[in-house]
Design a protein around this motif. Structure first.
Motif, PDB file in Angstrom:
ATOM      1  N   VAL A   1       0.819  -1.086  -0.040  1.00 24.55           N
ATOM      2  CA  VAL A   1      -0.018   0.025   0.043  1.00 24.55           C
ATOM      3  C   VAL A   1       0.942   1.292   0.014  1.00 24.55           C
ATOM      4  O   VAL A   1       0.720   2.256  -0.712  1.00 24.55           O
ATOM      5  N   LEU A  45      -5.463   1.788  -5.508  1.00 25.11           N
ATOM      6  CA  LEU A  45      -6.057   1.462  -4.134  1.00 25.11           C
ATOM      7  C   LEU A  45      -7.511   1.935  -4.002  1.00 25.11           C
ATOM      8  O   LEU A  45      -7.955   2.593  -2.703  1.00 25.11           O
ATOM      9  N   LEU A  72      -7.543  -5.669  -1.157  1.00 26.26           N
ATOM     10  CA  LEU A  72      -6.752  -4.925  -2.102  1.00 26.26           C
ATOM     11  C   LEU A  72      -7.353  -5.267  -3.670  1.00 26.26           C
ATOM     12  O   LEU A  72      -7.713  -6.753  -3.981  1.00 26.26           O
TER      13      LEU A  72
END
Length: 216
Positions: free
Chosen positions: A39, A47, A158
């Motif tokens: 991330v 994202l 994700l």
């Protein structure tokens, strides 16, 4: 991939499907550290699953700015990295122009100061500052922290394009714990190569048109 699938994949890569060398707990810790690393390294455009809005948050009025602390805006669900992407001034029904704290001095010039028709905002010390001070309510668009990966049938939150990279990162950490530096380096290199490839592709694949930064 689900949490269980990630754990199984790691077990095969580590040549330890019976978990005699690497416990499930160790693998979950590695997966969640890896998820945070991915991330932090990948472009915000990948994202989307972490995008959220904190609506109608109170901004306390001051002499020059209205302010809203992170605790007021987000509670314990703090943004990740520099995760505030936009602020909407509900009071004046305008999007704020986001500036860096280092540019605040320039707003002392009356031509550059925020106004009801052109509000500005910046973030400093876990506080959101908005000008003009008449602003009383804001919406904050931001990236939240991902849900922890668990030993379950729940999918990693994700983008699916990042799942393999998370497993690579986790594998690297576990090999490092086992003093297998060559294998740790190879797994980490695979993860970084995937992230670099995705980040390089994003400018070419991002939306283009009116109102986007990619417009020619």
């Amino acid at each position: 991939m689900t949490g269980n699938e990630m754990l199984s994949t790691l077990g095969l890569r580590l040549e330890d499907p019976e978990e005699s060398s690497f416990t499930q707990s160790a693998k979950l810790d590695a997966l969640n550290i890896a998820q945070k690393s991915v991330v932090n390294l990948v472009h915000n455009g990948y994202l989307g699953e972490l995008q959220t809005i904190a609506n109608n948050k109170t901004a306390g009025q001051g002499s020059r700015y209205s302010t809203c602390t992170f605790s007021t805006a987000f509670g314990t669900a703090l943004p990740i990295r520099n995760g505030i992407t936009a602020i909407f001034d509900e009071t004046n029904d305008k999007w704020c122009t986001m500036i860096e704290p280092g540019d605040v001095k320039r707003t002392e010039n009356s031509y550059l100061a925020g106004s009801a028709t052109n509000p500005i905002a910046f973030v400093f010390d876990e506080t959101i500052y908005i000008q003009p001070p008449s602003c009383q309510l804001i919406d904050v668009w931001y990236l939240k922290a991902p849900t922890a990966i668990a030993a379950s049938t729940a999918e990693c939150v994700l983008n699916v394009a990042l799942h393999e990279t998370i497993v690579d990162m986790a594998e690297s950490q576990l090999w490092k714990m086992d003093a297998k530096i060559d294998r740790a380096t190879a797994a980490y290199g695979s993860a970084v190569s995937q992230i670099e490839a995705l980040n390089a592709r994003y400018p070419a694949e991002a939306p283009r048109g009116i109102g986007t930064s990619q417009r020619a």
